[in-house]
Design a protein around this motif. Structure first.
Motif, PDB file in Angstrom:
ATOM      1  N   ARG A   1       0.835  -1.205   0.000  1.00  0.00           N
ATOM      2  CA  ARG A   1       0.000   0.000   0.000  1.00  0.00           C
ATOM      3  C   ARG A   1       0.877   1.265   0.000  1.00  0.00           C
ATOM      4  O   ARG A   1       0.599   2.225  -0.689  1.00  0.00           O
ATOM      5  CB  ARG A   1      -0.939  -0.019   1.209  1.00  0.00           C
ATOM      6  N   PHE A   2       1.959   1.245   0.766  1.00  0.00           N
ATOM      7  CA  PHE A   2       2.898   2.361   0.816  1.00  0.00           C
ATOM      8  C   PHE A   2       3.464   2.621  -0.583  1.00  0.00           C
ATOM      9  O   PHE A   2       3.535   3.766  -1.027  1.00  0.00           O
ATOM     10  CB  PHE A   2       4.036   2.053   1.801  1.00  0.00           C
ATOM     11  N   ASN A   3       3.861   1.564  -1.278  1.00  0.00           N
ATOM     12  CA  ASN A   3       4.438   1.707  -2.616  1.00  0.00           C
ATOM     13  C   ASN A   3       3.416   2.211  -3.635  1.00  0.00           C
ATOM     14  O   ASN A   3       3.794   2.806  -4.636  1.00  0.00           O
ATOM     15  CB  ASN A   3       5.053   0.390  -3.084  1.00  0.00           C
ATOM     16  N   GLN A   4       2.148   1.991  -3.372  1.00  0.00           N
ATOM     17  CA  GLN A   4       1.106   2.461  -4.283  1.00  0.00           C
ATOM     18  C   GLN A   4       0.708   3.907  -4.018  1.00  0.00           C
ATOM     19  O   GLN A   4       0.292   4.605  -4.937  1.00  0.00           O
ATOM     20  CB  GLN A   4      -0.145   1.575  -4.165  1.00  0.00           C
ATOM     21  N   THR A   5       0.817   4.361  -2.764  1.00  0.00           N
ATOM     22  CA  THR A   5       0.260   5.671  -2.439  1.00  0.00           C
ATOM     23  C   THR A   5       1.230   6.659  -1.797  1.00  0.00           C
ATOM     24  O   THR A   5       1.028   7.857  -1.900  1.00  0.00           O
ATOM     25  CB  THR A   5      -0.950   5.531  -1.488  1.00  0.00           C
ATOM     26  N   CYS A   6       2.268   6.179  -1.143  1.00  0.00           N
ATOM     27  CA  CYS A   6       3.109   7.068  -0.334  1.00  0.00           C
ATOM     28  C   CYS A   6       4.500   7.296  -0.907  1.00  0.00           C
ATOM     29  O   CYS A   6       5.172   8.263  -0.547  1.00  0.00           O
ATOM     30  CB  CYS A   6       3.255   6.508   1.083  1.00  0.00           C
ATOM     31  N   VAL A   7       4.942   6.393  -1.769  1.00  0.00           N
ATOM     32  CA  VAL A   7       6.328   6.417  -2.233  1.00  0.00           C
ATOM     33  C   VAL A   7       6.650   7.690  -3.015  1.00  0.00           C
ATOM     34  O   VAL A   7       7.786   8.151  -2.992  1.00  0.00           O
ATOM     35  CB  VAL A   7       6.647   5.139  -3.050  1.00  0.00           C
ATOM     36  N   TYR A   8       5.680   8.275  -3.653  1.00  0.00           N
ATOM     37  CA  TYR A   8       5.920   9.488  -4.449  1.00  0.00           C
ATOM     38  C   TYR A   8       6.504  10.599  -3.583  1.00  0.00           C
ATOM     39  O   TYR A   8       7.427  11.290  -3.993  1.00  0.00           O
ATOM     40  CB  TYR A   8       4.620   9.941  -5.122  1.00  0.00           C
ATOM     41  N   CYS A   9       5.988  10.759  -2.390  1.00  0.00           N
ATOM     42  CA  CYS A   9       6.476  11.824  -1.499  1.00  0.00           C
ATOM     43  C   CYS A   9       7.533  11.336  -0.516  1.00  0.00           C
ATOM     44  O   CYS A   9       8.487  12.050  -0.220  1.00  0.00           O
ATOM     45  CB  CYS A   9       5.322  12.445  -0.719  1.00  0.00           C
TER      46      CYS A   9
ATOM     47  N   GLY B   1       9.465   8.535  -0.740  1.00  0.00           N
ATOM     48  CA  GLY B   1      10.578   7.806  -1.326  1.00  0.00           C
ATOM     49  C   GLY B   1      10.507   6.304  -1.127  1.00  0.00           C
ATOM     50  O   GLY B   1       9.750   5.800  -0.293  1.00  0.00           O
ATOM     51  N   TYR B   2      11.325   5.601  -1.909  1.00  0.00           N
ATOM     52  CA  TYR B   2      11.395   4.140  -1.829  1.00  0.00           C
ATOM     53  C   TYR B   2      11.866   3.741  -0.435  1.00  0.00           C
ATOM     54  O   TYR B   2      12.862   4.259   0.067  1.00  0.00           O
ATOM     55  CB  TYR B   2      12.353   3.614  -2.904  1.00  0.00           C
ATOM     56  N   GLU B   3      11.131   2.840   0.181  1.00  0.00           N
ATOM     57  CA  GLU B   3      11.386   2.384   1.542  1.00  0.00           C
ATOM     58  C   GLU B   3      11.518   3.550   2.523  1.00  0.00           C
ATOM     59  O   GLU B   3      12.297   3.501   3.471  1.00  0.00           O
ATOM     60  CB  GLU B   3      12.632   1.489   1.599  1.00  0.00           C
ATOM     61  N   GLY B   4      10.772   4.610   2.274  1.00  0.00           N
ATOM     62  CA  GLY B   4      10.758   5.751   3.188  1.00  0.00           C
ATOM     63  C   GLY B   4      12.061   6.534   3.212  1.00  0.00           C
ATOM     64  O   GLY B   4      12.370   7.195   4.201  1.00  0.00           O
ATOM     65  N   SER B   5      12.808   6.492   2.110  1.00  0.00           N
ATOM     66  CA  SER B   5      14.120   7.141   2.062  1.00  0.00           C
ATOM     67  C   SER B   5      14.045   8.662   1.926  1.00  0.00           C
ATOM     68  O   SER B   5      15.065   9.330   1.949  1.00  0.00           O
ATOM     69  CB  SER B   5      14.947   6.570   0.903  1.00  0.00           C
ATOM     70  N   GLY B   6      12.859   9.192   1.787  1.00  0.00           N
ATOM     71  CA  GLY B   6      12.696  10.646   1.682  1.00  0.00           C
ATOM     72  C   GLY B   6      12.530  11.080   0.239  1.00  0.00           C
ATOM     73  O   GLY B   6      12.822  10.352  -0.692  1.00  0.00           O
ATOM     74  N   GLY B   7      12.077  12.261   0.070  1.00  0.00           N
ATOM     75  CA  GLY B   7      11.814  12.841  -1.243  1.00  0.00           C
ATOM     76  C   GLY B   7      11.234  14.214  -1.008  1.00  0.00           C
ATOM     77  O   GLY B   7      11.841  15.039  -0.328  1.00  0.00           O
ATOM     78  N   LYS B   8      10.036  14.431  -1.508  1.00  0.00           N
ATOM     79  CA  LYS B   8       9.351  15.694  -1.242  1.00  0.00           C
ATOM     80  C   LYS B   8       9.022  15.832   0.237  1.00  0.00           C
ATOM     81  O   LYS B   8       8.987  16.923   0.775  1.00  0.00           O
ATOM     82  CB  LYS B   8       8.055  15.772  -2.056  1.00  0.00           C
TER      83      LYS B   8
END
Length: 142
Positions: A70-78, A80-87
């Motif tokens: 679910r995280f990879n479908q909805t949260c990864v955009y902001c 990051g992959y495996e919660g590595s950060g991003g926006k």
């Protein structure tokens, strides 16, 4: 106009009315909003949320896997992959409280110009707890 023409027009008008109303019923049948609202309220009671938390944490390894998907479908955009950060901020290696994460996922968060949407209407309490188990797993040493 004679009576035959009027009768034919009325008959075709009634036929058209019957067809359109049956099509409308097939596309959008009547909805019992009262029943839906009551079921939704039942799912957001503190008792139900606590029961879902217990259920999800009792099968934690399965919940983490479901939460990751679910995280990879909805949260990864902001996040990051495996919660590595991003926006948004990095989730890896952070020490979170499960209830804080659940509340944040449920209600969303605004920080400056960044806005995390509330997921209460999108995910059930069980699905939000599954996300929590996955995010908590990111803080563990690998």
């Amino acid at each position: 106009m004679n009576n035959k023409n009027i009768f034919t027009r009325v008959r075709f008008g009634l036929l058209a009315l019957a067809l359109t109303s049956s099509v409308a019923y097939a596309v959008a049948p009547p909805v019992d909003d009262q029943g839906k609202a009551e079921k939704k309220k039942d799912k957001e009671t503190p008792e139900h949320i606590a029961a879902m938390k217990a259920k999800v944490f009792s099968k934690e390894s399965v919940s983490v896997a479901i939460g990751e998907k679910r995280f990879n479908q909805t949260c990864v955009y902001c996040h990051g992959y495996e919660g590595s950060g991003g926006k948004a901020r990095k989730l890896q290696g952070r020490d979170f409280d499960a209830d804080y994460l659940f509340k944040t996922i449920t209600k969303g968060k605004k920080r400056g110009s960044l806005v995390m949407p509330p997921w209460k209407r999108t995910f059930t309490p069980e699905q939000r707890w599954e996300l929590v188990t996955y995010i908590l797993s990111l803080s563990e040493e690998k």
